[in-house]
Design an enzyme around this catalytic site. Structure first.
Site, PDB file in Angstrom:
ATOM      1  N   TYR A  45       0.834  -1.102   0.003  1.00 51.14           N
ATOM      2  CA  TYR A  45       0.136  -0.219  -0.160  1.00 51.14           C
ATOM      3  C   TYR A  45       0.904   1.340   0.047  1.00 51.14           C
ATOM      4  O   TYR A  45       1.885   1.254   0.721  1.00 51.14           O
ATOM      5  CB  TYR A  45      -0.980   0.189   1.219  1.00 51.14           C
ATOM      6  CG  TYR A  45      -2.199  -0.192   0.848  1.00 51.14           C
ATOM      7  CD1 TYR A  45      -3.085   1.106   0.278  1.00 51.14           C
ATOM      8  CD2 TYR A  45      -3.053  -1.365   1.090  1.00 51.14           C
ATOM      9  CE1 TYR A  45      -4.331   0.825  -0.449  1.00 51.14           C
ATOM     10  CE2 TYR A  45      -4.352  -1.395   0.618  1.00 51.14           C
ATOM     11  CZ  TYR A  45      -5.056  -0.541  -0.063  1.00 51.14           C
ATOM     12  OH  TYR A  45      -6.395  -0.654  -0.447  1.00 51.14           O
ATOM     13  N   GLU A  47      -0.556   4.691  -0.583  1.00 46.19           N
ATOM     14  CA  GLU A  47      -1.472   5.911  -0.837  1.00 46.19           C
ATOM     15  C   GLU A  47      -0.579   7.322  -0.699  1.00 46.19           C
ATOM     16  O   GLU A  47       0.196   7.399   0.242  1.00 46.19           O
ATOM     17  CB  GLU A  47      -2.591   6.023  -0.189  1.00 46.19           C
ATOM     18  CG  GLU A  47      -3.481   5.121  -0.094  1.00 46.19           C
ATOM     19  CD  GLU A  47      -4.742   5.148   0.679  1.00 46.19           C
ATOM     20  OE1 GLU A  47      -4.805   5.797   1.805  1.00 46.19           O
ATOM     21  OE2 GLU A  47      -5.704   4.471   0.423  1.00 46.19           O
ATOM     22  N   ASP A 191      -6.578  13.105 -25.111  1.00 48.65           N
ATOM     23  CA  ASP A 191      -6.627  11.842 -24.955  1.00 48.65           C
ATOM     24  C   ASP A 191      -5.824  11.142 -26.016  1.00 48.65           C
ATOM     25  O   ASP A 191      -6.350  10.749 -27.069  1.00 48.65           O
ATOM     26  CB  ASP A 191      -7.859  11.243 -24.504  1.00 48.65           C
ATOM     27  CG  ASP A 191      -7.914   9.628 -24.222  1.00 48.65           C
ATOM     28  OD1 ASP A 191      -6.980   9.150 -24.329  1.00 48.65           O
ATOM     29  OD2 ASP A 191      -8.993   9.232 -24.008  1.00 48.65           O
ATOM     30  N   THR A 217      -3.533   5.904 -22.071  1.00 50.23           N
ATOM     31  CA  THR A 217      -3.307   4.518 -21.744  1.00 50.23           C
ATOM     32  C   THR A 217      -1.845   4.136 -21.949  1.00 50.23           C
ATOM     33  O   THR A 217      -0.983   4.794 -22.448  1.00 50.23           O
ATOM     34  CB  THR A 217      -4.308   3.532 -22.280  1.00 50.23           C
ATOM     35  OG1 THR A 217      -4.011   3.396 -23.507  1.00 50.23           O
ATOM     36  CG2 THR A 217      -5.499   3.851 -22.208  1.00 50.23           C
ATOM     37  N   LYS A 220      -1.654   0.299 -25.150  1.00 57.70           N
ATOM     38  CA  LYS A 220      -1.940   0.116 -26.684  1.00 57.70           C
ATOM     39  C   LYS A 220      -0.730   0.256 -27.315  1.00 57.70           C
ATOM     40  O   LYS A 220       0.249  -0.873 -27.464  1.00 57.70           O
ATOM     41  CB  LYS A 220      -3.006   0.992 -27.029  1.00 57.70           C
ATOM     42  CG  LYS A 220      -4.294   0.954 -26.080  1.00 57.70           C
ATOM     43  CD  LYS A 220      -5.421   1.768 -26.522  1.00 57.70           C
ATOM     44  CE  LYS A 220      -6.199   2.062 -25.483  1.00 57.70           C
ATOM     45  NZ  LYS A 220      -7.515   1.588 -25.352  1.00 57.70           N
ATOM     46  N   ARG A 226      -1.624  -2.824 -18.401  1.00 54.98           N
ATOM     47  CA  ARG A 226      -2.830  -1.909 -18.539  1.00 54.98           C
ATOM     48  C   ARG A 226      -2.785  -0.831 -17.413  1.00 54.98           C
ATOM     49  O   ARG A 226      -2.444  -1.209 -16.508  1.00 54.98           O
ATOM     50  CB  ARG A 226      -3.980  -2.782 -18.192  1.00 54.98           C
ATOM     51  CG  ARG A 226      -4.438  -4.107 -19.300  1.00 54.98           C
ATOM     52  CD  ARG A 226      -5.393  -4.795 -18.691  1.00 54.98           C
ATOM     53  NE  ARG A 226      -6.285  -4.047 -19.820  1.00 54.98           N
ATOM     54  CZ  ARG A 226      -6.469  -4.111 -21.270  1.00 54.98           C
ATOM     55  NH1 ARG A 226      -5.628  -5.197 -21.645  1.00 54.98           N
ATOM     56  NH2 ARG A 226      -7.223  -3.315 -21.802  1.00 54.98           N
TER      57      ARG A 226
END
Ligand SMILES: Cc1ncc(COP(=O)(O)O)c(C=O)c1O
Length: 435
Positions: A45, A47, A191, A217, A220, A226
């Site tokens: 974790y 954060e 984008d 992203t 691609k 991903r």
């Protein structure tokens, strides 16, 4: 016996190895990227941001995230980046949350013409939270019409002008879009989820110098895990005009960081961030530029070969990795083509063409993309053969034996273009992977 989950993963590995992958948004990540993804960083974790975490034990993941940030900045010439979005959808949601209050106005590219759900579709939070108008392509050319975008912007007066697409085969004029945004006082968001790798390789127009904020992203054309990213070419003042207690304009980067976390996400996926860093490192190598060049050459060769076989390729070609085909002159729907091609071992997706008379689950078109097969080593010659197989399959949709024969031929052919993924065997699995 191996846990059925691993049996399904192995079945998918074989499917990927034995078929022609032409889905424009897919690629084959390197074994190094997959190793980082499957690492112990999954357990952590973290954060917050490097050096400013809400959890202890972050010494090493801080280094990982810093490296990911540095490589991404270098790759795109960005001044500021956030590498934490879980996906492209999260990157877009965070940016819109940072820029717009509920009910405020967003002007973006129409979904049915190639835009994305996260750019204001009523089915997505962006369409439910904000007031949305769209621009589209011209019916006679299927190209963007920047005069129309300007007219719409002047009339609608959006607070955010959004650009970028899931299926548009031509480049974008970011400079003109910025002029339009400036005329109406809008923030310009690009984008680049699809062409990011081609932009990083400097083969398409670069949005960073012109757009206030750029999202993408990473899986691609960029060929990573991903995931999503947010970037700014240069910092700029808070467009909401809110003053901090000291009377200074709050920096946009702080607003974007907090819109992502805690705005819409919780803990960052440190294994995915490590895998992004590996992919950015790969994309910084000279070989990646050659790869990206070949992706475009292959798409152009595929478009040309299909046109020679009397297929209607929208815009009569492509500038990027996408080839859009209108199948109406062949009397086939996109859905029928997708099903038949899959039987022949060719994976594509049905796609609405602009002004499509068919509904989204049927469509008149298909979208083809070259990133995955180019990773496998395909060049123009192989893509001309791909066009032949597509044509053979589409002219034999009612002939399952012929479709099976094409599939067998493709499987044989692909043995010369192996994927670098080891098969999953019982011996290679930890004890927990066996049942
Ligand atoms: C233009 C565009 N933006 C955003 C996304 C969303 O990305 P993800 O599927 O990672 O959420 C996509 C995915 O196809 C896309 O094409």
């Amino acid at each position: 016996m191996i846990d059925p989950i691993f049996a399904w993963i192995e079945a998918e590995r074989r499917r990927q190895a034995e078929g022609l992958e032409l889905i424009a948004s897919e690629n084959y990540a390197s074994p190094a990227v997959l190793q980082a993804l499957g690492s112990v960083l999954n357990n952590k974790y973290a954060e917050g941001l490097p050096g400013k975490r809400y959890y202890g034990g972050c010494t090493y993941v801080d280094e990982v995230e810093r490296l990911a940030q540095e490589r991404l900045k270098l790759l795109f010439g960005a001044e500021w980046v956030n590498v934490q979005p879980h996906s492209g959808a999260q990157a877009n949601a965070a940016v819109l949350l940072a820029l717009l209050r509920p009910g405020e106005k967003l002007l973006s590219f129409q979904l049915a013409h190639g835009g994305h759900l996260t750019h204001g579709s009523p089915l997505n939070s962006s369409g439910r939270l904000y007031t949305v108008e769209h621009y589209g392509v011209r019916e006679d050319t299927y190209l963007l019409d920047y005069d129309e975008i300007r007219e719409k912007a002047l009339k609608f007066r959006p607070k955010v002008l959004m650009a970028g697409a899931s299926s548009y085969p031509r480049d974008w004029d970011w400079k003109t879009l910025r002029q339009i945004a400036d005329e109406v006082g809008a923030t310009l968001v690009a984008d680049i989820a699809h062409p990011a790798g081609l932009i990083a390789a400097k083969l398409l127009n670069d949005p960073l110098p012109h757009c206030h904020i750029v999202t993408s992203t990473t899986h691609k054309t960029l060929r990573g895990p991903r995931g999503g990213i947010i970037m700014m070419g240069k910092d700029f003042p808070n467009p909401l005009g809110e003053k901090t207690p000291k009377g200074q304009l709050k920096k946009m980067s702080t607003i974007l960081d907090s819109a992502l976390f805690p705005g819409i996400q919780g803990g960052p996926h440190m294994h995915a961030i490590a895998a992004k860093a590996v992919a950015f490192g790969e994309a910084l190598q000279p070989e990646f530029r050659s790869y990206a060049q070949q992706v475009i050459r292959n798409a152009q060769a595929l478009a040309q070969a299909l046109m020679e076989l009397d297929y209607t390729v929208l815009t009569r070609g492509t500038d990027n990795h996408i080839v859009l085909v209108d199948l109406r002159n062949k009397g086939i729907t996109g859905r029928h083509a997708e099903e038949g091609l899959e039987m022949a071992g060719i994976t594509i997706n049905k796609n609405l063409i602009p002004y499509d008379p068919q509904p989204p689950l049927i469509t008149s078109g298909i979208r083809l993309g070259t990133p995955a097969l180019t990773t496998r080593g395909f060049t123009e010659a192989e893509f001309r053969q791909v066009a032949q197989w597509i044509d053979q399959a589409l002219t034999n949709l009612a002939n399952p034996e012929k479709l099976n024969a094409i599939q067998a031929e493709i499987r044989d052919f692909l043995q010369s273009y192996p994927l670098p993924y080891a098969p999953i065997t019982p011996a290679a699995l930890p004890a927990e992977g066996r049942v």
